[in-house]
Design a protein around this motif. Sequence first.
Motif, PDB file in Angstrom:
ATOM      1  N   VAL A 122       0.480  -0.551   0.473  1.00  0.00           N
ATOM      2  CA  VAL A 122      -0.764   0.041   0.168  1.00  0.00           C
ATOM      3  C   VAL A 122       0.948   1.025   0.287  1.00  0.00           C
ATOM      4  O   VAL A 122       2.009   1.123   0.318  1.00  0.00           O
ATOM      5  CB  VAL A 122      -1.177   0.375   0.907  1.00  0.00           C
ATOM      6  N   GLN A 194       0.381  -4.271   3.659  1.00  0.00           N
ATOM      7  CA  GLN A 194      -0.220  -3.243   4.276  1.00  0.00           C
ATOM      8  C   GLN A 194      -0.523  -4.085   6.081  1.00  0.00           C
ATOM      9  O   GLN A 194      -0.936  -3.563   6.974  1.00  0.00           O
ATOM     10  CB  GLN A 194      -1.926  -4.235   3.595  1.00  0.00           C
ATOM     11  N   ASP A 198      -0.538  -1.077   8.980  1.00  0.00           N
ATOM     12  CA  ASP A 198      -1.668  -1.915  10.016  1.00  0.00           C
ATOM     13  C   ASP A 198      -1.323  -1.116  11.569  1.00  0.00           C
ATOM     14  O   ASP A 198      -1.713  -0.646  11.847  1.00  0.00           O
ATOM     15  CB  ASP A 198      -2.683  -2.788   9.947  1.00  0.00           C
ATOM     16  N   GLN A 211      -3.115   5.549   5.364  1.00  0.00           N
ATOM     17  CA  GLN A 211      -3.302   4.540   3.995  1.00  0.00           C
ATOM     18  C   GLN A 211      -4.140   4.937   2.830  1.00  0.00           C
ATOM     19  O   GLN A 211      -5.203   4.869   3.241  1.00  0.00           O
ATOM     20  CB  GLN A 211      -3.196   3.351   4.904  1.00  0.00           C
ATOM     21  N   ASP A 213      -6.437   4.057   0.130  1.00  0.00           N
ATOM     22  CA  ASP A 213      -7.164   2.724  -0.669  1.00  0.00           C
ATOM     23  C   ASP A 213      -6.540   2.651  -2.516  1.00  0.00           C
ATOM     24  O   ASP A 213      -7.274   4.343  -2.853  1.00  0.00           O
ATOM     25  CB  ASP A 213      -8.668   2.502   0.262  1.00  0.00           C
ATOM     26  N   PRO A 214      -7.731   1.648  -2.872  1.00  0.00           N
ATOM     27  CA  PRO A 214      -7.005   0.589  -2.553  1.00  0.00           C
ATOM     28  C   PRO A 214      -5.242   0.663  -2.543  1.00  0.00           C
ATOM     29  O   PRO A 214      -4.980   1.397  -3.219  1.00  0.00           O
ATOM     30  CB  PRO A 214      -7.784  -0.201  -4.127  1.00  0.00           C
ATOM     31  N   PRO A 215      -4.583  -1.144  -2.131  1.00  0.00           N
ATOM     32  CA  PRO A 215      -3.332  -1.864  -2.585  1.00  0.00           C
ATOM     33  C   PRO A 215      -2.776  -0.666  -3.982  1.00  0.00           C
ATOM     34  O   PRO A 215      -3.645  -0.935  -4.771  1.00  0.00           O
ATOM     35  CB  PRO A 215      -3.759  -3.084  -2.272  1.00  0.00           C
TER      36      PRO A 215
END
Length: 260
Positions: A122, A194, A198, A211, A213-215
């Motif tokens: 990510v 990811q 987290d 972070q 999104d998406p990865p």
Amino acid sequence: MAASPGSRTRPGWHWQALAGLACAQSAAALQVCVGDVAVPPFLSGDARNPGITERLMMDAGRQLGMQVELLRWPARRCFEQMRLGTVEAGVGAAIPANQQEFDFPGGTSVDPQMRIARAAIVLVRRQDQAIGWDGRLLERPASGPLRVGARAGFRAAVEAIRRLGLEPSPGPNQTLQVLRMLQLGRLDLAVLVQDEADILLARPEFRSLVQMDPPLLVSDFYVMTIRQLPESQRQQVQRWWELMAQWRELPAYRAPSASP
């Protein structure tokens, strides 16, 4: 107890036999360089508390009577020692740079069923940055090129950054340092696995980071071996790859967020 006449051997035979056995065991050991960076839950960076992928490698090896020795070295040293042939295997993604140098399960086609882990990669930015990401293109400000970084030796991240048409900035050895560079404005974006994002972004010190999104991509990771592996050891590694593929989805070796 005295030896019987029929069992005469030259003096010291038992020490020589034990030495030979020790050499055989040493030759059977497979050294796998996993890097010195924790990528939870897969790699822990701590021999006392191995991650799920480290346990999978060691347990499957033990089942086959094969000693698996994990080396926790910086990624650059791992690659250097594999190129020299002093370390037999390492963990990596099946990207062109790795496939040009090392062997993967399934040969040139690479068999995804033989992976040891699958992880999302990510992008992370500062909350105050006007950078957008739709899964294909980055929407970036007009003021100069984006500085994107990842930890040193993270080849899958470097290749993903280049596919975006960007040149990765030189990165430090630790993901923490990459995030701190981002926080200080020395980078515009950071690239992480990811699962580690987290954990790290939950720290109060990184509350200003988010972070995206998406990865950036979802990548499979494998145990790759050097090309000069002896044939006898290669057959053993093939059985090891197959057993790890069978065990990978067992609860003991599955990432908490992973689906079967």
